[in-house]
Design an enzyme around this catalytic site. Structure first.
Site, PDB file in Angstrom:
ATOM      1  CG  ASP A  65      51.520 -51.763 -23.270  1.00  0.00           C
ATOM      2  OD1 ASP A  65      52.293 -52.682 -23.561  1.00  0.00           O
ATOM      3  OD2 ASP A  65      51.162 -50.898 -24.104  1.00  0.00           O
TER       4      ASP A  65
ATOM      5  CG  ASP B  31      49.867 -51.758 -27.323  1.00  0.00           C
ATOM      6  OD1 ASP B  31      50.438 -50.786 -26.779  1.00  0.00           O
ATOM      7  OD2 ASP B  31      50.495 -52.741 -27.767  1.00  0.00           O
TER       8      ASP B  31
ATOM      9  CG  ASP C 258      52.473 -49.297 -30.187  1.00  0.00           C
ATOM     10  OD1 ASP C 258      52.618 -48.612 -29.155  1.00  0.00           O
ATOM     11  OD2 ASP C 258      52.521 -50.547 -30.192  1.00  0.00           O
TER      12      ASP C 258
END
Length: 199
Positions: free
Chosen positions: A72, A90, A94
């Site tokens: 990504d 992101d 995670d």
């Protein structure tokens, strides 16, 4: 520790990023794919019942999730699709991915619940300490022995070994519990020293 290696790996994913972009995948979509794969990995760990093939499948899904986590960022960089929200999303995904895998290992009885919880808390605190430090404009990248890349590597390697020798996963979780919390200590000291220099 592995941040520089991670950057080299990302540089090697240019072709994969081009293919992903050509079929319409955006960095945020790839991040969501990574979370989905981590959730599947967690589920397989939870129902593995000490079966080697199930542990192998869980490991493959976990590694695929890590691949998406690297991809990504490459797509975002090559196609100028970086954004503050993308970085936030992101990082958030995670954390959910990491938590899910630890919970899967605990539910599946593949590690002692106490060590699993200590590893989970340590993992979250490593990320939180970085976020708080960087909010105070203190650079935190590469500080500590167990950043996310190192933690993923330890869990992947011990999972593979566990296919042949199950106690390896327990050892891996204990190692993660110790190293992640030690990393928090390292980051705390780094912040303290950095702030002291600014005075």
């Amino acid at each position: 520790m592995l941040t520089k290696l991670k950057q080299k790996v990302q540089n090697m994913l240019t072709l994969e990023a081009q293919v992903a972009h050509s079929i319409g995948l955006t960095p945020n979509i790839v991040s969501l794919m990574g979370l989905t794969l981590a959730m599947f990995s967690a589920f397989v760990y939870a129902v593995a019942h000490f079966q080697p093939l199930w542990i192998l499948l869980a490991t493959i899904l976990f590694l695929a999730s890590g691949f998406c986590d690297a991809l990504d960022g490459v797509i975002a960089r090559i196609y100028q699709q970086t954004s503050v929200f993308g970085g936030f999303l992101d990082s958030l995904l995670d954390r959910y991915a990491d938590s899910a895998v630890y919970v899967g290992l605990i539910i599946g009885g593949l590690c002692d619940p106490v060590w699993g919880l200590v590893a989970l808390v340590g993992s979250m605190m490593v990320s939180y300490s970085r976020a708080r430090a960087e909010a105070a404009e203190i650079k935190m990248e590469s500080i500590g022995v167990a950043e996310r890349a190192e933690r993923m590597l330890i869990l992947s390697v011990t999972s593979i070994v566990a296919i042949f020798w199950l106690p390896a996963l327990e050892i891996g979780i204990i190692l993660l519990a110790v190293l992640s919390n030690f990393t928090v200590l390292q980051r705390g000291l780094h912040v303290y020293n950095s702030l002291k220099k600014k005075r």
